[in-house]
Motif scaffolding. Structure first.
Motif, PDB file in Angstrom:
ATOM      1  N   LYS A  16       0.815  -1.227   0.000  1.00 12.79           N
ATOM      2  CA  LYS A  16       0.000   0.000   0.000  1.00 12.79           C
ATOM      3  C   LYS A  16       0.847   1.275   0.000  1.00 12.79           C
ATOM      4  CE  LYS A  16      -3.856  -2.271   0.248  1.00 12.79           C
ATOM      5  NZ  LYS A  16      -4.758  -2.319  -0.878  1.00 12.79           N
ATOM      6  N   ALA A  19       0.011   3.889  -2.828  1.00 13.70           N
ATOM      7  CA  ALA A  19      -1.261   4.590  -2.589  1.00 13.70           C
ATOM      8  C   ALA A  19      -1.102   5.617  -1.471  1.00 13.70           C
ATOM      9  CB  ALA A  19      -2.355   3.586  -2.247  1.00 13.70           C
ATOM     10  N   LEU A  20      -0.375   5.254  -0.419  1.00 12.56           N
ATOM     11  CA  LEU A  20      -0.141   6.194   0.671  1.00 12.56           C
ATOM     12  C   LEU A  20       0.711   7.370   0.186  1.00 12.56           C
ATOM     13  CD1 LEU A  20      -0.370   7.067   3.597  1.00 12.56           C
ATOM     14  CD2 LEU A  20       1.547   5.538   4.134  1.00 12.56           C
ATOM     15  N   ILE A  23      -1.368   9.991  -1.611  1.00 10.53           N
ATOM     16  CA  ILE A  23      -2.126  10.873  -0.709  1.00 10.53           C
ATOM     17  C   ILE A  23      -1.193  11.901  -0.076  1.00 10.53           C
ATOM     18  CG2 ILE A  23      -3.473  10.976   1.430  1.00 10.53           C
ATOM     19  CD1 ILE A  23      -4.619   8.198   0.625  1.00 10.53           C
ATOM     20  N   GLU A  26      -0.451  14.609  -2.417  1.00  8.59           N
ATOM     21  CA  GLU A  26      -1.571  15.556  -2.442  1.00  8.59           C
ATOM     22  C   GLU A  26      -1.434  16.545  -1.290  1.00  8.59           C
ATOM     23  OE1 GLU A  26      -5.586  13.967  -2.645  1.00  8.59           O
ATOM     24  OE2 GLU A  26      -4.796  12.206  -3.692  1.00  8.59           O
ATOM     25  N   ASP A  72      -9.470  20.126   4.675  1.00 10.59           N
ATOM     26  CA  ASP A  72      -8.885  19.304   3.613  1.00 10.59           C
ATOM     27  C   ASP A  72      -7.845  18.339   4.186  1.00 10.59           C
ATOM     28  OD1 ASP A  72     -10.437  20.483   1.617  1.00 10.59           O
ATOM     29  OD2 ASP A  72      -8.932  22.031   1.223  1.00 10.59           O
ATOM     30  N   ALA A  75      -9.573  15.487   5.949  1.00 15.72           N
ATOM     31  CA  ALA A  75     -10.114  14.524   4.978  1.00 15.72           C
ATOM     32  C   ALA A  75      -9.013  13.625   4.428  1.00 15.72           C
ATOM     33  CB  ALA A  75     -10.822  15.265   3.844  1.00 15.72           C
ATOM     34  N   MET A  76      -7.837  14.203   4.131  1.00 14.79           N
ATOM     35  CA  MET A  76      -6.724  13.395   3.620  1.00 14.79           C
ATOM     36  C   MET A  76      -6.228  12.401   4.670  1.00 14.79           C
ATOM     37  SD  MET A  76      -4.257  15.607   1.207  1.00 14.79           S
ATOM     38  CE  MET A  76      -4.962  17.165   0.802  1.00 14.79           C
ATOM     39  N   GLN A  78      -7.991  11.038   6.980  1.00 15.87           N
ATOM     40  CA  GLN A  78      -8.987   9.958   7.049  1.00 15.87           C
ATOM     41  C   GLN A  78      -8.830   8.978   5.887  1.00 15.87           C
ATOM     42  OE1 GLN A  78     -10.883   9.304   9.691  1.00 15.87           O
ATOM     43  NE2 GLN A  78      -9.839  11.043  10.593  1.00 15.87           N
ATOM     44  N   ARG A  79      -8.498   9.486   4.702  1.00 22.78           N
ATOM     45  CA  ARG A  79      -8.272   8.603   3.546  1.00 22.78           C
ATOM     46  C   ARG A  79      -7.006   7.774   3.724  1.00 22.78           C
ATOM     47  NH1 ARG A  79      -7.532  12.531  -0.791  1.00 22.78           N
ATOM     48  NH2 ARG A  79      -6.663  10.788  -1.923  1.00 22.78           N
ATOM     49  N   ALA A  80      -6.002   8.350   4.358  1.00 22.88           N
ATOM     50  CA  ALA A  80      -4.714   7.665   4.512  1.00 22.88           C
ATOM     51  C   ALA A  80      -4.712   6.626   5.632  1.00 22.88           C
ATOM     52  CB  ALA A  80      -3.616   8.696   4.770  1.00 22.88           C
ATOM     53  N   LYS A  81      -5.482   6.837   6.675  1.00 25.63           N
ATOM     54  CA  LYS A  81      -5.440   5.964   7.858  1.00 25.63           C
ATOM     55  C   LYS A  81      -5.529   4.469   7.547  1.00 25.63           C
ATOM     56  CE  LYS A  81      -6.761   8.836  11.762  1.00 25.63           C
ATOM     57  NZ  LYS A  81      -7.769   9.057  12.799  1.00 25.63           N
TER      58      LYS A  81
END
Length: 100
Positions: A16, A19-20, A23, A26, A72, A75-76, A78-81
């Motif tokens: 992963k 993908a991490l 993020i 970003e 923002d 939110a990022m 939370q997506r990464a956790k």
């Protein structure tokens, strides 16, 4: 003014890391417009693609902390956790050097 620096070592769950890293890239792009952020660089380990290092330099600790309260950024995070197996923050007191 006392600058604040930090290295963050993120260990992604196996497979992963990419993908991490996306993020975190970003987040780095978002930091370009964050007041008080002087440096936010994403690095991947040469030996382990699931280990990502973040190099940060801020005007002060308060600027860093304020950035984490941004909607923002929340939110990022939370997506990464779900991708993160572990985090090791290394807080530093920068003394000087090129780019400082």
């Amino acid at each position: 003014m006392r600058k604040f620096a930090m290295y963050g070592k993120f260990k992604a769950h196996p497979g992963k890391g990419e993908a991490l890293a996306e993020i975190l890239l970003e987040a780095a792009e978002q930091c370009k417009s964050v007041e008080g952020c002087d440096l936010y660089i994403i690095n991947v380990s040469e030996d382990d693609p699931d280990t990502i290092w973040v190099t940060e330099l801020w005007n002060d600790l308060e600027a860093h902390d304020a950035s984490l309260r941004n909607e923002d950024a929340i939110a990022m995070i939370q997506r990464a956790k779900p991708l993160i197996a572990g985090v090791e923050p290394i807080k530093l007191k920068p003394l000087g050097g090129k780019g400082f």
